[in-house]
Design a protein around this motif. Structure first.
Motif, short mmCIF file in Angstrom:
data_model
loop_
_atom_site.label_atom_id
_atom_site.label_comp_id
_atom_site.label_asym_id
_atom_site.label_seq_id
_atom_site.Cartn_x
_atom_site.Cartn_y
_atom_site.Cartn_z
N VAL A 56 1.00 -1.28 -0.03
CA VAL A 56 0.11 -0.02 0.02
C VAL A 56 0.86 1.05 0.05
N ARG A 57 0.27 2.31 -0.47
CA ARG A 57 1.01 3.53 -0.42
C ARG A 57 1.26 3.96 1.24
N GLY A 58 2.32 4.67 1.57
CA GLY A 58 2.53 4.97 2.91
C GLY A 58 3.82 5.39 3.22
N ALA A 59 4.03 5.61 4.65
CA ALA A 59 5.47 6.04 5.23
C ALA A 59 6.29 4.48 4.66
N GLY A 60 7.62 4.81 4.90
CA GLY A 60 8.64 3.62 4.71
C GLY A 60 10.15 4.19 4.68
N GLY A 61 10.97 3.20 5.11
CA GLY A 61 12.44 3.74 5.25
C GLY A 61 13.21 2.74 4.64
N TYR A 62 12.71 1.85 3.59
CA TYR A 62 13.55 1.23 2.78
C TYR A 62 13.73 1.74 1.59
N GLN A 63 15.29 1.37 0.84
CA GLN A 63 15.60 2.03 -0.14
C GLN A 63 14.61 1.80 -1.45
N MET A 64 14.31 2.55 -2.40
CA MET A 64 13.62 2.34 -3.47
C MET A 64 14.27 2.02 -4.59
N PHE A 65 13.95 0.83 -5.39
CA PHE A 65 14.61 0.32 -6.61
C PHE A 65 13.57 0.37 -7.74
N GLY A 66 12.53 0.32 -7.45
CA GLY A 66 11.71 0.12 -8.87
C GLY A 66 10.11 0.15 -8.30
N ILE A 67 9.20 -0.34 -9.30
CA ILE A 67 7.98 -0.62 -8.89
C ILE A 67 7.45 -1.77 -9.70
N THR A 68 6.51 -2.56 -9.38
CA THR A 68 5.78 -3.52 -10.19
C THR A 68 4.40 -3.35 -10.37
N PRO A 69 4.01 -3.52 -11.50
CA PRO A 69 2.71 -3.13 -11.78
C PRO A 69 1.59 -4.38 -11.33
N MET A 70 2.21 -5.22 -10.65
CA MET A 70 1.38 -6.68 -10.30
C MET A 70 1.09 -6.34 -8.78
N PRO A 71 -0.28 -5.90 -8.73
CA PRO A 71 -0.89 -5.87 -7.30
C PRO A 71 -0.71 -7.06 -6.50
N ILE A 72 -0.47 -7.08 -5.12
CA ILE A 72 -0.43 -8.06 -4.31
C ILE A 72 -0.99 -7.99 -2.93
N TYR A 73 -2.10 -6.82 -2.94
CA TYR A 73 -3.02 -7.03 -1.91
C TYR A 73 -4.15 -6.27 -2.42
N ASP A 74 -5.46 -6.76 -1.97
CA ASP A 74 -6.60 -6.05 -2.58
C ASP A 74 -7.62 -6.38 -1.72
N PRO A 75 -8.11 -5.32 -0.77
CA PRO A 75 -9.13 -5.79 -0.04
C PRO A 75 -10.41 -5.63 -0.50
N THR A 76 -10.61 -5.09 -1.87
CA THR A 76 -12.05 -5.24 -2.45
C THR A 76 -12.24 -6.53 -2.92
N GLN A 77 -10.95 -7.42 -3.38
CA GLN A 77 -10.94 -8.79 -4.18
C GLN A 77 -11.53 -8.42 -5.43
N THR A 78 -11.14 -7.38 -6.15
CA THR A 78 -11.81 -7.38 -7.69
C THR A 78 -10.64 -7.86 -8.65
N VAL A 79 -9.37 -7.71 -8.15
CA VAL A 79 -8.19 -8.14 -8.79
C VAL A 79 -8.53 -9.45 -9.31
N SER A 80 -8.30 -9.95 -10.58
CA SER A 80 -8.77 -11.15 -11.05
C SER A 80 -8.19 -12.50 -9.95
N TYR A 81 -6.75 -12.24 -9.81
CA TYR A 81 -6.07 -13.39 -9.11
C TYR A 81 -6.10 -13.31 -7.53
#
Length: 291
Positions: A198-223
């Motif tokens: 999710v979007r929010g605070a953080g302290g880890y180094q940032m290397f990139g981004i994935t287009p693949m959602p890994i969390y969906d509380p609405t459960q509308t993402v197909s997988y």
């Protein structure tokens, strides 16, 4: 390894396999958590695994803390001889390294970073002894990663690199945490990679981004319709570097309900991995890609 037990208030016992993360500590923790669940101890309400530890929540009106502690210690011997082979999944996760969104964010927070003169990847490459950022990115995605726990925030996986300890990448967290991190950022802290669910605070180094959602509380993402959290401990991840065009295409497929991650069932044997790390990783890649 010497297991350490400690109480957390009146309703928790914390069990630490080792002070540092290792696959041996993870597998012992996994064996113990499975043994605790199988024992069905009266009064235990939840078992929460972590990288090299786990926590047990219990009802003190149903079982006394000292009695539960004795039960857990009795299970430890069985865990030491527990199974070191698991049936799991290997998953390809696309990563847009050096994307514009994490770059814009990290530049907003340079004053909180160890090296304000460059990017997070510049810093990570330099302190790990790589001549270029491209060489460091290759080291990040070339070998598979083991999901050692899921948590901190909902759905966030911690990933441990499946290479010899002396080859593991290490990058400290920011000096002071950011107040913003884009959703699905691929981050790095200590010896762990992660994906910010999710979007929010953080302290880890940032290397990139994935287009693949890994969390969906609405459960509308197909997988994610069956369960809102994608990862589970024991999963194996292979990062796949992609560019902007493929990132946009996957994003569109996710929105249209067409995207399905590449996943294959595999067996991971800890003793076999320690005996031949390169060979084990090659077999994992063969299972994922069929070549």
């Amino acid at each position: 390894m010497k297991t350490r037990y400690s109480f957390g208030g009146d309703e928790h016992i914390f069990v630490e396999m080792d002070e540092e993360m290792s696959l041996d500590a993870f597998f012992k923790s996994l064996s113990m958590t499975e043994a605790v669940r199988a024992a069905d101890i009266a009064g235990v309400t939840e078992v929460c695994p972590a990288n090299a530890s786990f926590q047990v929540k219990f009802d003190p009106d149903r079982i006394a803390p000292d009695a539960l502690l004795a039960e857990l210690k009795a299970l430890e011997h069985a865990a030491e001889a527990g199974e070191k082979r698991i049936r799991t999944r290997i998953i390809e996760v696309p990563v847009f390294y050096r994307d514009p969104w994490t770059h814009e964010t990290l530049m907003r927070f340079r004053e909180r970073h160890q090296d304000p003169s460059g990017t997070d990847l510049d810093y990570a490459a330099r302190i790990n002894g790589y001549a270029t950022v491209d060489d460091f990115i290759t080291a990040h995605h070339a070998s598979p990663w083991f999901v050692s726990m899921v948590g901190f925030v909902a759905g966030l996986p911690f990933l441990y690199q499946l290479v010899a300890r002396e080859k593991q990448l290490q990058v400290p967290k920011y000096l002071r945490p950011r107040t913003d991190t884009p959703k699905q950022t691929v981050g790095y802290g200590g010896s762990f990679s992660c994906i910010y669910s999710v979007r929010g605070a953080g302290g880890y180094q940032m290397f990139g981004i994935t287009p693949m959602p890994i969390y969906d509380p609405t459960q509308t993402v197909s997988y994610l319709r069956d369960f809102m959290v994608f990862f589970r401990p024991g999963d194996i991840v292979k990062w796949k570097p992609i560019g902007r065009e493929e990132y946009d295409a996957i994003t569109a497929d996710v929105a249209a309900g067409r995207y399905e991650p590449r996943i294959r069932e595999v067996t991971f044997d800890l003793d076999a991995f320690k005996a031949d790390m390169d060979g084990t990783n090659a077999r994992l890649m063969e299972a994922l890609y069929g070549v």
